[in-house]
Design a protein around this motif. Structure first.
Motif: not given
Length: 152
Positions: A57-59, A114-122, A138-149
């Protein structure tokens, strides 16, 4: 009691010199050695799995610690499972170890993603740290679902 013609001190010296440095122990039971080794590996597996679960759960960049612990848990779990079967542990221990291995596999896969998708996770973690409302989360989660970097 001293033997005839010797003193008590001479008898003590003889027995001490005979046994000096040669400790007589019974040979260890191979089954006990196998069981002890299996218990050690089971403990290592459980500690690594617990550590990986707690640190997942750490960043970023600390999430890498969870990945390393999860990979070690996978390796230690396989060794522990083989040793537990070889030591003829109860079926419950073998089943619990197998379930723990499955959990370690899922934890490893999720953390590795999570580590491989470092920019998306960050980006997601930065967005969630700034989100004060449910709509912002909710906007943050939508951006994660679309892999919005680049979105924030």
């Amino acid at each position: 009691m001293a033997r005839r013609g010797t003193t008590r001190q001479q008898d003590t010296d003889r027995t001490a010199s005979r046994g000096a440095g040669t400790k007589q122990t019974a040979p260890e039971d191979p089954a006990a050695v196998r069981a002890s080794s299996a218990r050690l590996w089971l403990r290592l597996f459980l500690l690594a799995l617990l550590g990986a679960a707690l640190t997942s759960g750490l960043v970023l960049p600390w999430k890498v610690i969870a990945l390393v612990l999860a990979l070690f848990a996978l390796a230690a779990g396989v060794v522990a499972l083989v040793k537990a079967v070889g030591a003829k542990f109860p079926r419950f221990v073998v089943l619990a170890t197998s379930l723990g291995l499955a959990a370690a596999l899922f934890l490893t896969a999720g953390t590795a993603a999570s580590v491989l998708l470092w920019p998306v996770t960050r980006t997601y973690e930065d967005c969630m740290s700034r989100a004060l409302t449910l709509q912002a989360q909710s906007d943050c989660e939508d951006g994660l679902r679309s892999l919005d970097v680049f979105g924030a």
